[in-house]
Motif scaffolding. Structure first.
Motif, mmCIF file in Angstrom:
data_model
loop_
_atom_site.group_PDB
_atom_site.id
_atom_site.type_symbol
_atom_site.label_atom_id
_atom_site.label_comp_id
_atom_site.label_asym_id
_atom_site.label_seq_id
_atom_site.Cartn_x
_atom_site.Cartn_y
_atom_site.Cartn_z
ATOM 1 N N MET A 5 2.948 21.825 15.953
ATOM 2 C CA MET A 5 4.183 21.895 16.744
ATOM 3 C C MET A 5 3.950 21.207 18.074
ATOM 4 N N SER A 6 4.909 20.378 18.497
ATOM 5 C CA SER A 6 4.759 19.633 19.731
ATOM 6 C C SER A 6 4.858 20.563 20.934
ATOM 7 N N THR A 7 4.210 20.159 22.019
ATOM 8 C CA THR A 7 4.219 20.939 23.251
ATOM 9 C C THR A 7 5.550 20.761 23.960
ATOM 10 N N ARG A 8 6.146 21.870 24.369
ATOM 11 C CA ARG A 8 7.404 21.820 25.118
ATOM 12 C C ARG A 8 7.078 21.655 26.601
ATOM 13 N N ILE A 9 7.457 20.513 27.163
ATOM 14 C CA ILE A 9 7.232 20.241 28.572
ATOM 15 C C ILE A 9 8.585 20.258 29.284
ATOM 16 N N VAL A 10 8.704 21.105 30.279
ATOM 17 C CA VAL A 10 9.938 21.217 31.058
ATOM 18 C C VAL A 10 9.647 20.771 32.480
ATOM 19 N N VAL A 11 10.504 19.923 33.020
ATOM 20 C CA VAL A 11 10.370 19.421 34.383
ATOM 21 C C VAL A 11 11.533 19.933 35.211
ATOM 22 N N VAL A 12 11.229 20.601 36.317
ATOM 23 C CA VAL A 12 12.274 21.059 37.230
ATOM 24 C C VAL A 12 12.397 20.031 38.341
ATOM 25 N N GLY A 13 13.467 19.253 38.303
ATOM 26 C CA GLY A 13 13.695 18.225 39.304
ATOM 27 C C GLY A 13 13.834 16.852 38.682
ATOM 28 N N GLY A 14 14.955 16.187 38.956
ATOM 29 C CA GLY A 14 15.204 14.868 38.381
ATOM 30 C C GLY A 14 15.123 13.752 39.399
ATOM 31 N N GLY A 15 14.301 13.932 40.446
ATOM 32 C CA GLY A 15 14.122 12.900 41.450
ATOM 33 C C GLY A 15 13.104 11.865 41.025
ATOM 34 N N THR A 16 12.507 11.203 42.013
ATOM 35 C CA THR A 16 11.584 10.102 41.730
ATOM 36 C C THR A 16 10.434 10.526 40.831
ATOM 37 N N ALA A 17 9.766 11.631 41.167
ATOM 38 C CA ALA A 17 8.597 12.059 40.395
ATOM 39 C C ALA A 17 8.983 12.545 39.006
ATOM 40 N N GLY A 18 9.992 13.413 38.927
ATOM 41 C CA GLY A 18 10.400 13.951 37.639
ATOM 42 C C GLY A 18 10.907 12.885 36.695
ATOM 43 N N ALA A 19 11.700 11.940 37.234
ATOM 44 C CA ALA A 19 12.237 10.871 36.395
ATOM 45 C C ALA A 19 11.130 9.957 35.886
ATOM 46 N N ARG A 20 10.127 9.702 36.733
ATOM 47 C CA ARG A 20 9.028 8.842 36.305
ATOM 48 C C ARG A 20 8.245 9.491 35.163
ATOM 49 N N LEU A 21 7.965 10.777 35.270
ATOM 50 C CA LEU A 21 7.256 11.474 34.196
ATOM 51 C C LEU A 21 8.060 11.419 32.900
ATOM 52 N N ALA A 22 9.382 11.539 33.027
ATOM 53 C CA ALA A 22 10.244 11.537 31.847
ATOM 54 C C ALA A 22 10.342 10.167 31.192
ATOM 55 N N GLN A 23 9.895 9.125 31.889
ATOM 56 C CA GLN A 23 9.834 7.802 31.275
ATOM 57 C C GLN A 23 8.572 7.641 30.430
ATOM 58 N N HIS A 24 7.579 8.494 30.680
ATOM 59 C CA HIS A 24 6.319 8.433 29.929
ATOM 60 C C HIS A 24 6.308 9.362 28.725
ATOM 61 N N LEU A 25 6.909 10.557 28.876
ATOM 62 C CA LEU A 25 6.775 11.598 27.873
ATOM 63 C C LEU A 25 8.143 12.176 27.515
ATOM 64 N N PRO A 26 8.306 12.670 26.284
ATOM 65 C CA PRO A 26 9.549 13.362 25.929
ATOM 66 C C PRO A 26 9.556 14.759 26.537
ATOM 67 N N VAL A 27 10.300 14.921 27.611
ATOM 68 C CA VAL A 27 10.335 16.188 28.332
ATOM 69 C C VAL A 27 11.783 16.616 28.546
ATOM 70 N N THR A 28 11.960 17.897 28.842
ATOM 71 C CA THR A 28 13.275 18.408 29.232
ATOM 72 C C THR A 28 13.332 18.442 30.747
ATOM 73 N N VAL A 29 14.223 17.632 31.336
ATOM 74 C CA VAL A 29 14.361 17.569 32.789
ATOM 75 C C VAL A 29 15.584 18.370 33.211
ATOM 76 N N LEU A 30 15.370 19.323 34.116
ATOM 77 C CA LEU A 30 16.459 20.088 34.706
ATOM 78 C C LEU A 30 16.757 19.480 36.068
ATOM 79 N N GLY A 31 17.836 18.718 36.160
ATOM 80 C CA GLY A 31 18.187 18.029 37.398
ATOM 81 C C GLY A 31 19.303 18.754 38.129
ATOM 82 N N GLU A 32 19.052 19.150 39.355
ATOM 83 C CA GLU A 32 20.062 19.903 40.109
ATOM 84 C C GLU A 32 21.255 19.045 40.502
ATOM 85 N N GLU A 33 21.024 17.768 40.774
ATOM 86 C CA GLU A 33 22.126 16.897 41.184
ATOM 87 C C GLU A 33 22.962 16.493 39.972
ATOM 88 N N PRO A 34 24.255 16.203 40.201
ATOM 89 C CA PRO A 34 25.116 15.810 39.080
ATOM 90 C C PRO A 34 24.917 14.365 38.640
#
Length: 412
Positions: free
Chosen positions: A1-30
């Motif tokens: 089973m794949s590892t569930r990675i959750v990222v809190v924050g859709g800014g510069t750092a969170g978005a960059r990580l999400a370009q490398h790995l399949p993660v769930t990003v919780l972005g506060e901004e609309p």
């Protein structure tokens, strides 16, 4: 089973990580993730918001979702809308909040009409709506953010006043000579600059700002006030979860917090006693963490030496970032600026400075022993690439006249 990675924050750092790995990003901004460095260009009207969007992540970002609680025992994140998201690995990329100075008129955390922070795309769009040619705007803070905001407001035709409590503009990055040249350029854009002045309060009428009062009693009329007094890491979520927090969320060389299943990157992270608050380090941390998460299981560090796990692939540790600051100020004649390391020399350092008044160019490097420890360039950045490589590599400089460091090839 794949590892569930959750990222809190859709800014510069969170978005960059999400370009490398399949993660769930919780972005506060609309909004979709965007390049915060270019907000001043959006404010000035040079770019529309969609132009500064970051590359799309591997998985869609959940926008407008605010994380409010971490349950470390259950490994879940609770959101403001009542939903819960489970994780195997959690990454905090919560960024930072603008610092609100302790001014009369800012009590209770509510901003009077006309007073704006300058941190998010919504802040930028609200400012662009409020500013018209001839509007009197006061920027509080003469650092990188304040200078950028002042330039953008001047481009919109506002009457801009820039106030700085310190002795000079961008004092964290520039020496006195470079700051003086920067001030001259900012003033050539029509911006009125006040240094060594402390703002003590705001005047209001019917809930709207009318003036900024300085500590010496001098009053600056204002219809719009921009707060550019720095940022503070957003650590409330981590602190409430019981993680180790100092100025930022404390992380090790694997960007891991005091909980082996939780990492932190970007503006909220404190590594080796330092919080960067810059885009470059946030990107490097995201890249490093992507390697860590793809290459090893951080929880294994708690297992005993007799465990029979297979060998783990070597993953480069994050050892810190040497951050270079770059800024382009537009106008009838634009000014490019770059600064890195220590701009002010210590006793015993070697310093080389070149000034070209006709081209409004200034270049300076500081050498300590056989190492390049800092530099400032204004107007002519042709040598910045070679200089940055020499500084970032922290290697002994070649035996050549120091003047070669400021040539366009950096002495190579």
């Amino acid at each position: 089973m794949s590892t569930r990675i959750v990222v809190v924050g859709g800014g510069t750092a969170g978005a960059r990580l999400a370009q490398h790995l399949p993660v769930t990003v919780l972005g506060e901004e609309p909004h979709a993730p965007y390049n915060r460095v270019l907000l001043a260009d959006v404010l000035a009207g040079r770019y529309e918001p969609e132009v500064i969007a970051l590359p799309a992540p591997l998985e869609p970002v959940r926008r407008g979702v605010r994380a409010v609680r971490i349950d470390r025992a259950a490994r879940t994140v609770r959101c403001a809308d009542g939903t819960e998201v489970g994780y195997d690995r959690l990454v905090l990329a919560t960024g930072s909040n603008p610092v609100l100075p302790p001014l009369r008129g800012l009590r209770g955390g509510r901003l009077p009409t006309g007073v704006h922070p300058f941190r998010t795309l919504d802040d930028c769009l609200a400012l662009r709506e409020a500013v018209r040619p001839g509007v009197r705007a006061v920027v509080i803070g003469g650092g990188l953010l304040g200078v950028s905001a002042a330039r953008a407001l001047a481009a919109l035709g506002a009457e801009v006043v820039l106030t700085q409590q310190g002795e000079r503009l961008m004092e964290r990055q520039l020496d006195a000579r470079a700051s003086g040249l920067l001030r001259g350029h900012v003033e050539s854009l029509g911006v009125e600059v006040h240094t060594e002045c402390r703002v003590s309060g705001l005047h209001q009428h019917d809930g709207a700002v009318t003036a900024v009062e300085l500590a010496d009693g001098f009053v600056l009329d204002a219809q719009v006030v921009i707060l550019a007094c720095g940022v503070r890491p957003r650590v409330g979520l981590a602190r409430d979860a019981g993680l180790d927090v100092r100025t930022g969320v404390v992380v090790d060389d694997e960007l891991r917090t005091s909980d082996p299943y939780i990492h932190a990157i970007g503006d909220c992270a404190e590594h080796d006693g330092r919080v960067y608050g810059l885009a470059g380090p946030a990107l490097e941390q995201a890249d490093a963490l992507a390697s860590v998460l793809a290459g090893r299981d951080p929880a294994r560090t708690s297992r005993g030496a007799g465990d029979a796990d297979p060998p783990r692939p070597a993953v480069p540790a994050y050892t810190g970032t040497r951050a270079l600051t770059r800024l382009t100020l537009g106008g009838p004649v634009s000014l490019d600026l770059a600064a890195f390391g220590e701009a002010d020399a210590q006793p015993g350092d070697d310093v080389v400075q070149l000034t070209d008044a006709t081209r409004r160019a200034y270049r300076k490097v500081v050498v300590r022993g056989d190492r390049l420890v800092g530099g400032v360039l204004l107007g002519d950045l042709a040598a910045v690439g070679a200089l940055a490589r020499a500084w970032e590599g922290d290697e002994a400089l070649p035996h050549a006249p120091l003047l070669h460091l400021l040539t366009h090839d950096g002495g190579s």
